[in-house]
Write a protein that holds these residues in place. Sequence first.
Motif, mmCIF file in Angstrom:
data_model
loop_
_atom_site.group_PDB
_atom_site.id
_atom_site.type_symbol
_atom_site.label_atom_id
_atom_site.label_comp_id
_atom_site.label_asym_id
_atom_site.label_seq_id
_atom_site.Cartn_x
_atom_site.Cartn_y
_atom_site.Cartn_z
ATOM 1 N N SER A 142 -7.228 0.352 -1.118
ATOM 2 C CA SER A 142 -7.041 -0.847 -1.938
ATOM 3 C C SER A 142 -5.836 -0.636 -2.835
ATOM 4 O O SER A 142 -5.302 0.475 -2.939
ATOM 5 C CB SER A 142 -8.285 -1.118 -2.793
ATOM 6 O OG SER A 142 -8.445 -0.092 -3.755
ATOM 7 N N LEU A 143 -5.442 -1.694 -3.504
ATOM 8 C CA LEU A 143 -4.354 -1.557 -4.479
ATOM 9 C C LEU A 143 -4.799 -0.693 -5.647
ATOM 10 O O LEU A 143 -4.036 0.132 -6.147
ATOM 11 C CB LEU A 143 -3.921 -2.938 -4.985
ATOM 12 C CG LEU A 143 -2.624 -2.909 -5.792
ATOM 13 C CD1 LEU A 143 -1.425 -2.878 -4.852
ATOM 14 C CD2 LEU A 143 -2.512 -4.104 -6.725
ATOM 15 N N ALA A 144 -6.057 -0.866 -6.055
ATOM 16 C CA ALA A 144 -6.570 -0.089 -7.183
ATOM 17 C C ALA A 144 -6.554 1.410 -6.875
ATOM 18 O O ALA A 144 -6.446 2.231 -7.790
ATOM 19 C CB ALA A 144 -7.988 -0.541 -7.524
ATOM 20 N N LEU A 145 -6.649 1.757 -5.588
ATOM 21 C CA LEU A 145 -6.671 3.168 -5.203
ATOM 22 C C LEU A 145 -5.312 3.636 -4.681
ATOM 23 O O LEU A 145 -5.211 4.673 -4.036
ATOM 24 C CB LEU A 145 -7.760 3.395 -4.153
ATOM 25 C CG LEU A 145 -9.196 3.198 -4.684
ATOM 26 C CD1 LEU A 145 -10.202 3.154 -3.543
ATOM 27 C CD2 LEU A 145 -9.558 4.292 -5.679
ATOM 28 N N THR A 146 -4.278 2.866 -4.939
ATOM 29 C CA THR A 146 -2.918 3.271 -4.597
ATOM 30 C C THR A 146 -2.299 3.932 -5.825
ATOM 31 O O THR A 146 -2.352 3.349 -6.909
ATOM 32 C CB THR A 146 -2.064 2.038 -4.212
ATOM 33 O OG1 THR A 146 -2.729 1.324 -3.185
ATOM 34 C CG2 THR A 146 -0.684 2.460 -3.742
ATOM 35 N N PRO A 147 -1.742 5.134 -5.674
ATOM 36 C CA PRO A 147 -1.112 5.769 -6.843
ATOM 37 C C PRO A 147 -0.045 4.846 -7.438
ATOM 38 O O PRO A 147 0.795 4.321 -6.696
ATOM 39 C CB PRO A 147 -0.477 7.033 -6.261
ATOM 40 C CG PRO A 147 -1.250 7.310 -5.010
ATOM 41 C CD PRO A 147 -1.675 5.972 -4.473
ATOM 42 N N PRO A 148 -0.094 4.634 -8.760
ATOM 43 C CA PRO A 148 0.841 3.686 -9.387
ATOM 44 C C PRO A 148 2.302 3.990 -9.076
ATOM 45 O O PRO A 148 3.109 3.066 -8.939
ATOM 46 C CB PRO A 148 0.561 3.849 -10.883
ATOM 47 C CG PRO A 148 -0.831 4.385 -10.951
ATOM 48 C CD PRO A 148 -1.033 5.214 -9.728
ATOM 49 N N ASP A 149 2.648 5.285 -8.931
ATOM 50 C CA ASP A 149 4.067 5.587 -8.702
ATOM 51 C C ASP A 149 4.512 5.202 -7.291
ATOM 52 O O ASP A 149 5.701 5.254 -6.964
ATOM 53 C CB ASP A 149 4.366 7.063 -9.002
ATOM 54 C CG ASP A 149 3.529 8.005 -8.149
ATOM 55 O OD1 ASP A 149 2.737 7.502 -7.314
ATOM 56 O OD2 ASP A 149 3.666 9.236 -8.311
ATOM 57 N N GLU A 150 3.564 4.806 -6.447
ATOM 58 C CA GLU A 150 3.943 4.341 -5.104
ATOM 59 C C GLU A 150 4.156 2.825 -5.064
ATOM 60 O O GLU A 150 4.508 2.277 -4.018
ATOM 61 C CB GLU A 150 2.842 4.715 -4.092
ATOM 62 C CG GLU A 150 2.771 6.205 -3.820
ATOM 63 C CD GLU A 150 1.664 6.543 -2.818
ATOM 64 O OE1 GLU A 150 1.179 5.633 -2.120
ATOM 65 O OE2 GLU A 150 1.292 7.738 -2.773
ATOM 66 N N LEU A 151 3.906 2.188 -6.195
ATOM 67 C CA LEU A 151 4.013 0.721 -6.215
ATOM 68 C C LEU A 151 5.331 0.282 -6.835
ATOM 69 O O LEU A 151 5.789 0.870 -7.818
ATOM 70 C CB LEU A 151 2.844 0.115 -7.013
ATOM 71 C CG LEU A 151 1.456 0.299 -6.379
ATOM 72 C CD1 LEU A 151 0.369 -0.167 -7.336
ATOM 73 C CD2 LEU A 151 1.361 -0.457 -5.059
ATOM 74 N N ASN A 152 5.907 -0.728 -6.234
ATOM 75 C CA ASN A 152 7.179 -1.251 -6.721
ATOM 76 C C ASN A 152 7.147 -2.786 -6.693
ATOM 77 O O ASN A 152 7.678 -3.412 -5.784
ATOM 78 C CB ASN A 152 8.317 -0.709 -5.830
ATOM 79 C CG ASN A 152 9.659 -1.238 -6.278
ATOM 80 O OD1 ASN A 152 9.853 -1.549 -7.458
ATOM 81 N ND2 ASN A 152 10.579 -1.375 -5.333
ATOM 82 N N PRO A 153 6.492 -3.369 -7.713
ATOM 83 C CA PRO A 153 6.313 -4.830 -7.673
ATOM 84 C C PRO A 153 7.644 -5.580 -7.705
ATOM 85 O O PRO A 153 8.533 -5.239 -8.475
ATOM 86 C CB PRO A 153 5.507 -5.123 -8.952
ATOM 87 C CG PRO A 153 4.949 -3.814 -9.377
ATOM 88 C CD PRO A 153 5.907 -2.773 -8.909
ATOM 89 N N ILE A 154 7.752 -6.564 -6.849
ATOM 90 C CA ILE A 154 8.949 -7.426 -6.814
ATOM 91 C C ILE A 154 8.503 -8.809 -7.256
ATOM 92 O O ILE A 154 7.923 -9.561 -6.475
ATOM 93 C CB ILE A 154 9.542 -7.481 -5.389
ATOM 94 C CG1 ILE A 154 9.861 -6.068 -4.914
ATOM 95 C CG2 ILE A 154 10.785 -8.375 -5.364
ATOM 96 C CD1 ILE A 154 10.154 -5.989 -3.435
#
Lengths: 430, 267
Positions: A397-409
């Motif tokens: 899930s998004l909640a279980l994705t490490p924050p540093d792997e996320l790059n919101p556009i």
Amino acid sequence: MFLSYFTEQPMSAYPADEGLKEGFTSVMFSNKYYDPVEGSRLFNERIEEYKLADQVGFDGIMVNEHHNAPFCMQARITVMSSILAAITENAKIVQLGNPLPTYDSPLMFAEEIAMIDMISKGRLISGIVRGAGQESVCLNANPAYNRERFNEAHDLLVKTMTDDGPFSWEGEHFQYRVVNPWARVLQKPHPRIWVPGVFSAETIRWAAQHRYPYISLNTPLHLTGELWEIYDQAARAVGYEPGPENRGYLLRVHVQKDGDKARENAREFMWMQGEFTGIGHPYWVSPSGYGSSARRLDYAKMANAEVRGSRAAPFEQQLAAREIVAGTPDEVIAELRVVLETCRPSILMLWGNDGDVNHDDSLRCIELMGTEVLPALRDIGDELGLHDPFELDSPISLALTPPDELNPIESAADERPEDTSDSRSLKMFR
Amino acid sequence: MAMQTVTTTVAGLGMREFTGGSGDPLVMLHHSFGNPGWMPIHEALAYHYTVHALDLPGYGGTDGSERPEWARHPRDLALLVGQWLRAKELGPVELVGCGFGGWVAAELATMSPELLKRLVLVGAAGLLPENGRIYDQFLVSHSNYVEAAFSSTEAFEAIYPRNGDESEEHPLGDDTLVVWDMNREMTTRVGWKPYMYNRRLRPLLGGVTIPALVVWGDNDAVVPMECAHAYVEALPDARLEIVPDCGHAVDLEAPESLAAIITGGEG
């Protein structure tokens, strides 16, 4: 590729002429026409077919739940899931899905899901759904709060699976002084959650925003591009790049050694006049307050139009559009190649048998799928780069994705109005 | 007669009414399908009263009264009507409730009788029939439900003319359909279940000592006549008037008869 078997488990042994006379086959279509002797036979035939699907190499067996209608015999998804947990060895149990808002206890689902996950030794995929409006009517759950209840029940379900109890829950729709079930999911942090739907922009976005795969339910192939565009934009807006691992597709597929026989059996997909959720009224399928207010006028016009009978396209047309695929294994593989190239899902649900297809033919269809179709589809999937969530070990899930792997556009956010897609799905599920 | 549209803010919500006439205040609460406008019943009563035809919170379409997102029961609407009466310093008033609006009126009477001079219930929902059943709008289309509130198709079409081409699938106007659907959504939000009754209402009606008038169409196909008798039995000072050859929506189908009953025959 993740390849799953599915059947609606039709209660096909009912007097179809009575349904035609009534003009509808759901909600208020009397269960005096339900023959439990036939029901018993049909349930047990389906169970034998599930065992075979498990043996011939399907990765999953998809189950669902509907009410007050002959098109689906499964009145409780967790009951059939429990049976599968006990009688199958390898296939994952794909719940598509637990209809969270239509029951007053999300905690009940959390307990049942945990039990099934343990008994199946971690083979559960606990999909979730809002449930069509008619399920709200049948179970008397307020349709105007369906989405609110879905969102809140989801949050509580995930917290119950991931957090230690006891804790309390004081929500808008659900309250518990103690959440502390003595049943915990085996898969950590929790079983994968997939979200099915026909084409509701709101639900597609919701799934993407949570990084849950969206399983498109027999959506016409030419619309899937638009569907994934909505998903992809919502995914990028919250910070990840979606791929085939986020995409599932359910398709009606029937295989026999004799292609003509396969196509004849596939006509059974048109049973109940081709309306696979039965014939219902718009005010049952989508009661006031259930759908998006942006399409209120279209809905109100449809609800008051008093059109009777089927709106389904003819069989030949659906065959030509690959909304139904039928033939010999080689014919079916060729057709499914086009489907996979067009839709690019990594999760494919083969809806194998419906209507009055007999038990022997159903078994032969499953056998042929297992021995000939599935291996070919895996090769095509590899060739097309359609790798499923398990192959990639992608985040649950998004909640279980490490924050540093996320790059919101932020600019990726979709500005498309809600109405177009919702009205489309309403037409399909009239 | 001159009519005005007035909006009053109560609990942060704009509440709309059509008002006109002169004399003591009379407030009318509409059916679950809403008030179609300043109607003949309002006009007839306006010769005797200052009539306030209020849109219940969440009813009347985008121009109607604002929706209280928090409301979960018709009692919540009754509380807001009470606050509206206090804000306007209208009480004590004659309160006329029709159908679903009758249920709201009865609830308000149990909680704030001092705001009322008289309670008039017209085909009022709110009590569970022992034998019959209140017609369930959620199982039928909007137009079929509203039509069931009249004793004949002609009576229905007199209020809701089929202004489109008869060959069209949905001859009623778009505005009517949209407002009906918004009203139905609000009814769903506060009245999905139990449907159109409150088991906690009947025991409290015994404490409503103001005069009450119960009016029923003898062809009411929405709320069974037994509910009329149940209201008369439960309310200490109530009498029953039956309107012959009339359906559930007496206010819309027989406005002159209803006005005469309310005004004591002066109509």
